[in-house]
Design a protein around this motif. Structure first.
Motif, PDB file in Angstrom:
ATOM      1  N   VAL A   1      38.897  47.232  38.182  1.00 33.88           N
ATOM      2  CA  VAL A   1      40.062  47.166  39.057  1.00 33.88           C
ATOM      3  C   VAL A   1      40.492  45.704  39.152  1.00 33.88           C
ATOM      4  N   SER A   2      41.720  45.461  38.764  1.00 32.36           N
ATOM      5  CA  SER A   2      42.324  44.141  38.900  1.00 32.36           C
ATOM      6  C   SER A   2      43.780  44.375  39.282  1.00 32.36           C
ATOM      7  N   VAL A   3      44.158  43.902  40.460  1.00 33.38           N
ATOM      8  CA  VAL A   3      45.484  44.188  40.996  1.00 33.38           C
ATOM      9  C   VAL A   3      46.116  42.896  41.504  1.00 33.38           C
ATOM     10  N   THR A   4      47.409  42.765  41.283  1.00 36.44           N
ATOM     11  CA  THR A   4      48.182  41.679  41.889  1.00 36.44           C
ATOM     12  C   THR A   4      49.256  42.301  42.765  1.00 36.44           C
ATOM     13  N   VAL A   5      49.317  41.861  44.004  1.00 32.91           N
ATOM     14  CA  VAL A   5      50.319  42.338  44.954  1.00 32.91           C
ATOM     15  C   VAL A   5      51.317  41.207  45.158  1.00 32.91           C
TER      16      VAL A   5
ATOM     17  N   LYS B   1      52.078  34.705  50.002  1.00 32.09           N
ATOM     18  CA  LYS B   1      53.121  35.401  49.242  1.00 32.09           C
ATOM     19  C   LYS B   1      52.556  36.412  48.253  1.00 32.09           C
ATOM     20  N   THR B   2      51.327  36.180  47.780  1.00 35.55           N
ATOM     21  CA  THR B   2      50.745  37.021  46.739  1.00 35.55           C
ATOM     22  C   THR B   2      49.264  37.234  47.011  1.00 35.55           C
ATOM     23  N   LEU B   3      48.774  38.405  46.605  1.00 41.08           N
ATOM     24  CA  LEU B   3      47.351  38.728  46.697  1.00 41.08           C
ATOM     25  C   LEU B   3      46.851  39.133  45.328  1.00 41.08           C
ATOM     26  N   GLY B   4      45.761  38.513  44.906  1.00 42.66           N
ATOM     27  CA  GLY B   4      45.087  38.924  43.676  1.00 42.66           C
ATOM     28  C   GLY B   4      43.752  39.551  44.034  1.00 42.66           C
ATOM     29  N   PHE B   5      43.425  40.681  43.424  1.00 37.60           N
ATOM     30  CA  PHE B   5      42.184  41.405  43.684  1.00 37.60           C
ATOM     31  C   PHE B   5      41.472  41.635  42.358  1.00 37.60           C
ATOM     32  N   THR B   6      40.217  41.221  42.273  1.00 34.77           N
ATOM     33  CA  THR B   6      39.429  41.383  41.055  1.00 34.77           C
ATOM     34  C   THR B   6      38.033  41.858  41.402  1.00 34.77           C
ATOM     35  N   ALA B   7      37.527  42.810  40.643  1.00 28.65           N
ATOM     36  CA  ALA B   7      36.149  43.286  40.810  1.00 28.65           C
ATOM     37  C   ALA B   7      35.239  42.426  39.945  1.00 28.65           C
ATOM     38  N   MET B   8      34.054  42.108  40.485  1.00 30.89           N
ATOM     39  CA  MET B   8      33.086  41.275  39.768  1.00 30.89           C
ATOM     40  C   MET B   8      31.703  41.902  39.892  1.00 30.89           C
ATOM     41  N   GLY B   9      30.831  41.560  38.963  1.00 29.15           N
ATOM     42  CA  GLY B   9      29.461  42.063  39.028  1.00 29.15           C
ATOM     43  C   GLY B   9      28.466  41.008  38.595  1.00 29.15           C
ATOM     44  N   THR B  10      27.262  41.083  39.155  1.00 32.13           N
ATOM     45  CA  THR B  10      26.207  40.127  38.809  1.00 32.13           C
ATOM     46  C   THR B  10      25.055  40.777  38.063  1.00 32.13           C
ATOM     47  N   ILE B  11      25.091  42.102  37.913  1.00 30.85           N
ATOM     48  CA  ILE B  11      24.023  42.817  37.218  1.00 30.85           C
ATOM     49  C   ILE B  11      24.620  43.449  35.965  1.00 30.85           C
ATOM     50  N   PRO B  12      24.268  42.936  34.778  1.00 30.24           N
ATOM     51  CA  PRO B  12      24.882  43.438  33.544  1.00 30.24           C
ATOM     52  C   PRO B  12      24.764  44.950  33.346  1.00 30.24           C
ATOM     53  N   SER B  13      23.673  45.542  33.764  1.00 26.93           N
ATOM     54  CA  SER B  13      23.502  46.983  33.587  1.00 26.93           C
ATOM     55  C   SER B  13      24.283  47.803  34.624  1.00 26.93           C
ATOM     56  N   ASN B  14      24.919  47.128  35.563  1.00 26.58           N
ATOM     57  CA  ASN B  14      25.708  47.796  36.593  1.00 26.58           C
ATOM     58  C   ASN B  14      27.100  47.164  36.654  1.00 26.58           C
ATOM     59  N   PRO B  15      27.957  47.535  35.716  1.00 23.74           N
ATOM     60  CA  PRO B  15      29.285  46.908  35.679  1.00 23.74           C
ATOM     61  C   PRO B  15      30.126  47.298  36.887  1.00 23.74           C
ATOM     62  N   PRO B  16      30.989  46.389  37.327  1.00 19.09           N
ATOM     63  CA  PRO B  16      31.877  46.695  38.451  1.00 19.09           C
ATOM     64  C   PRO B  16      32.977  47.653  38.001  1.00 19.09           C
TER      65      PRO B  16
ATOM     66  N   LEU C   1      42.952  48.361  52.877  1.00 25.02           N
ATOM     67  CA  LEU C   1      42.995  47.475  51.712  1.00 25.02           C
ATOM     68  C   LEU C   1      43.429  48.247  50.466  1.00 25.02           C
ATOM     69  N   ALA C   2      42.860  49.434  50.259  1.00 23.38           N
ATOM     70  CA  ALA C   2      43.230  50.238  49.087  1.00 23.38           C
ATOM     71  C   ALA C   2      44.716  50.576  49.116  1.00 23.38           C
ATOM     72  N   THR C   3      45.232  50.924  50.291  1.00 22.48           N
ATOM     73  CA  THR C   3      46.658  51.210  50.423  1.00 22.48           C
ATOM     74  C   THR C   3      47.487  49.978  50.065  1.00 22.48           C
ATOM     75  N   ASP C   4      47.088  48.810  50.580  1.00 22.90           N
ATOM     76  CA  ASP C   4      47.806  47.573  50.263  1.00 22.90           C
ATOM     77  C   ASP C   4      47.772  47.266  48.766  1.00 22.90           C
ATOM     78  N   LEU C   5      46.675  47.624  48.107  1.00 24.72           N
ATOM     79  CA  LEU C   5      46.531  47.372  46.675  1.00 24.72           C
ATOM     80  C   LEU C   5      47.232  48.439  45.821  1.00 24.72           C
ATOM     81  N   GLY C   6      47.587  49.564  46.447  1.00 22.51           N
ATOM     82  CA  GLY C   6      48.240  50.645  45.711  1.00 22.51           C
ATOM     83  C   GLY C   6      47.267  51.448  44.867  1.00 22.51           C
ATOM     84  N   ILE C   7      46.005  51.538  45.321  1.00 16.22           N
ATOM     85  CA  ILE C   7      44.985  52.295  44.577  1.00 16.22           C
ATOM     86  C   ILE C   7      44.298  53.271  45.527  1.00 16.22           C
ATOM     87  N   ALA C   8      43.524  54.184  44.958  1.00 11.00           N
ATOM     88  CA  ALA C   8      42.739  55.108  45.775  1.00 11.00           C
ATOM     89  C   ALA C   8      41.525  54.373  46.345  1.00 11.00           C
TER      90      ALA C   8
END
Length: 166
Positions: free
Chosen positions: A60-64, A42-57, A149-156
């Protein structure tokens, strides 16, 4: 003597029957089980994550909340090919990944039907899981996946793929 020869044949037949004849390995069985759950998404949650502090993700955080769109993203993710076995020399992995969480509409409160961790660079692997079962899929041969995926999320698409470190 012919009776003794039939024992291995019977055991082999029993093994095929018990083990299954459909040729599915663990990953195929996981994907098949996940595909059977599409109608519950029923719902999709999308979150960007990063493991390298000097390279932030990317931030983008979207809920569909449109179940048809969430189900389309779910189907597209499960339609990705399996990551082939073998050794690969992949491009650099910047440590950025995306977490997709597909939730059901349970009246007692939504719970995860499937999670997917996507890596937009490196070998472009996708790990899908539903609890203890998981499979590794691959976006490298499916460039339309990111656009869809970007279209489904409503982002570029450029917001998430290809990822370019700052």
């Amino acid at each position: 003597m012919s009776r003794l020869r039939s024992i291995p044949l019977a055991c082999g037949a029993a093994l095929l029957f018990v083990g299954g004849c459909d040729g599915m390995d663990g990953a195929d069985a996981t994907i098949a089980a996940l595909r059977a759950q599409v109608a519950t998404v029923k719902t999709l949650g999308f979150t960007a994550m990063g493991t390298i502090p000097s390279n932030p993700p990317p931030s983008v955080s979207v809920t569909v909340s449109d179940s048809a769109v969430a189900q389309a993203a779910y189907d597209a993710t499960l339609a990705l090919p399996a990551m082939p076995s073998g050794t690969y020399n992949c491009p650099d992995d910047s440590g950025v990944s995306y977490q997709l969480t597909f939730l059901n509409g349970d009246a007692k409160g939504p719970s995860a039907v499937m999670t997917a961790t996507l890596h937009p660079d490196g070998c472009q692997q996708v790990q899908v899981a539903n609890g203890s079962e998981s499979a590794i899929l691959w976006t490298a041969t499916s460039p339309d996946y990111w656009s869809s995926l970007a279209t489904d999320l409503g982002i570029a698409e450029s917001e998430i793929y290809p990822y370019s470190p700052p």
